[in-house]
Design a protein around this motif. Structure first.
Motif, PDB file in Angstrom:
ATOM      1  N   PRO A 129      -1.475 -31.162   2.882  1.00  0.00           N
ATOM      2  CA  PRO A 129      -0.483 -31.317   3.958  1.00  0.00           C
ATOM      3  C   PRO A 129      -0.381 -32.725   4.536  1.00  0.00           C
ATOM      4  N   ALA A 130      -1.396 -33.559   4.355  1.00  0.00           N
ATOM      5  CA  ALA A 130      -1.330 -34.926   4.876  1.00  0.00           C
ATOM      6  C   ALA A 130      -0.550 -35.861   3.955  1.00  0.00           C
ATOM      7  N   ASN A 131      -0.318 -35.450   2.738  1.00  0.00           N
ATOM      8  CA  ASN A 131       0.452 -36.255   1.790  1.00  0.00           C
ATOM      9  C   ASN A 131       1.928 -35.952   2.051  1.00  0.00           C
ATOM     10  N   LEU A 132       2.495 -36.630   3.030  1.00  0.00           N
ATOM     11  CA  LEU A 132       3.836 -36.297   3.507  1.00  0.00           C
ATOM     12  C   LEU A 132       4.924 -36.490   2.453  1.00  0.00           C
ATOM     13  N   ALA A 133       4.777 -37.485   1.585  1.00  0.00           N
ATOM     14  CA  ALA A 133       5.759 -37.651   0.508  1.00  0.00           C
ATOM     15  C   ALA A 133       5.720 -36.438  -0.423  1.00  0.00           C
ATOM     16  N   SER A 134       4.527 -35.951  -0.684  1.00  0.00           N
ATOM     17  CA  SER A 134       4.360 -34.766  -1.527  1.00  0.00           C
ATOM     18  C   SER A 134       4.930 -33.528  -0.837  1.00  0.00           C
ATOM     19  N   VAL A 164       2.522 -20.660   2.060  1.00  0.00           N
ATOM     20  CA  VAL A 164       1.480 -20.327   3.028  1.00  0.00           C
ATOM     21  C   VAL A 164       0.739 -21.616   3.359  1.00  0.00           C
ATOM     22  N   GLU A 165       0.841 -22.028   4.607  1.00  0.00           N
ATOM     23  CA  GLU A 165       0.156 -23.240   5.045  1.00  0.00           C
ATOM     24  C   GLU A 165      -1.289 -22.921   5.368  1.00  0.00           C
ATOM     25  N   ALA A 166      -2.176 -23.875   5.088  1.00  0.00           N
ATOM     26  CA  ALA A 166      -3.617 -23.753   5.362  1.00  0.00           C
ATOM     27  C   ALA A 166      -4.187 -22.461   4.777  1.00  0.00           C
ATOM     28  N   LEU A 185      -7.497 -27.603   4.447  1.00  0.00           N
ATOM     29  CA  LEU A 185      -6.980 -26.459   3.697  1.00  0.00           C
ATOM     30  C   LEU A 185      -5.615 -26.803   3.118  1.00  0.00           C
ATOM     31  N   ALA A 186      -5.384 -26.361   1.895  1.00  0.00           N
ATOM     32  CA  ALA A 186      -4.132 -26.648   1.199  1.00  0.00           C
ATOM     33  C   ALA A 186      -3.026 -25.713   1.654  1.00  0.00           C
ATOM     34  N   ASP A 187      -1.798 -26.186   1.494  1.00  0.00           N
ATOM     35  CA  ASP A 187      -0.615 -25.333   1.581  1.00  0.00           C
ATOM     36  C   ASP A 187      -0.363 -24.854   0.150  1.00  0.00           C
ATOM     37  N   VAL A 188      -0.005 -23.587  -0.033  1.00  0.00           N
ATOM     38  CA  VAL A 188       0.189 -23.052  -1.368  1.00  0.00           C
ATOM     39  C   VAL A 188       1.560 -22.373  -1.459  1.00  0.00           C
ATOM     40  N   PHE A 189       2.318 -22.764  -2.466  1.00  0.00           N
ATOM     41  CA  PHE A 189       3.589 -22.142  -2.796  1.00  0.00           C
ATOM     42  C   PHE A 189       3.350 -21.025  -3.799  1.00  0.00           C
ATOM     43  N   PHE A 190       4.135 -19.947  -3.652  1.00  0.00           N
ATOM     44  CA  PHE A 190       4.146 -18.849  -4.623  1.00  0.00           C
ATOM     45  C   PHE A 190       5.619 -18.609  -4.987  1.00  0.00           C
TER      46      PHE A 190
END
Length: 168
Positions: free
Chosen positions: A123-128, A147-149, A160-165
């Motif tokens: 989440p800190a990699n704003l360009a990503s 789903v964030e964190a 904690l990562a954000d994860v796309f499904f």
């Protein structure tokens, strides 16, 4: 500008290893990872792309020049959700960013790997964050879950990562 994916052969492993160092150097600003005693980050799973099934490494080429890579595996990012694929690593060199290269390469990866996907981002990699929000939304026509964190997805810095499904 012609964007292509080219599957990395075992003979080209050293080239991918070199690009991974550039990727890990850039990413270390977010995950705070240190280099080893040789001054390298290293990628402990690299050899598995040629010794295990269900791992795919691609060079991203622009007009036949190296522009980055995409690495796909069938292992889940989170173990409480079924998946067919996840983006293990994705990197576009600075020169080719903000030109549509990343989007086109990502779409080609998805076209080659139809099924259920998980994709993790820091989440800190704003360009990503901006990139993945836009390209996943566009490719899936907004049919995804983010789903964030997500629990148990810590990066080396503890974030904690954000994860796309999504499915394609």
């Amino acid at each position: 500008m012609k964007v292509e994916l080219k599957q990395v052969t075992a003979d080209e492993k050293e080239i991918l290893k070199n690009l991974l160092e550039k990727y890990d150097y850039e990413f270390s600003q977010w995950d705070q990872r240190d280099v080893n005693k040789l001054g390298l980050y290293g990628y402990e799973y690299l050899d598995y792309y040629w010794t295990e099934d269900k791992r795919w490494a691609y060079f991203i080429l622009v007009d036949e020049k190296l522009a980055g890579f995409a690495m796909v595996i069938n292992l889940p990012e989170v173990d409480d959700r079924p998946t067919d694929f996840q983006m293990a690593e994705f990197f576009v060199m600075y020169k080719y960013r903000r030109s549509g290269v990343g989007k086109e390469a990502f779409f080609k990866v998805l076209d080659n790997h139809k099924g259920r996907w998980q994709l993790k981002r820091h989440p800190a990699n704003l360009a990503s964050v901006h990139f993945w929000n836009n390209v996943i939304h566009e490719y899936t026509n907004g049919q995804y879950e983010l789903v964030e964190a997500y629990p148990r997805t810590e990066y080396d810095d503890g974030t904690l990562a954000d994860v796309f499904f999504f499915e394609c």
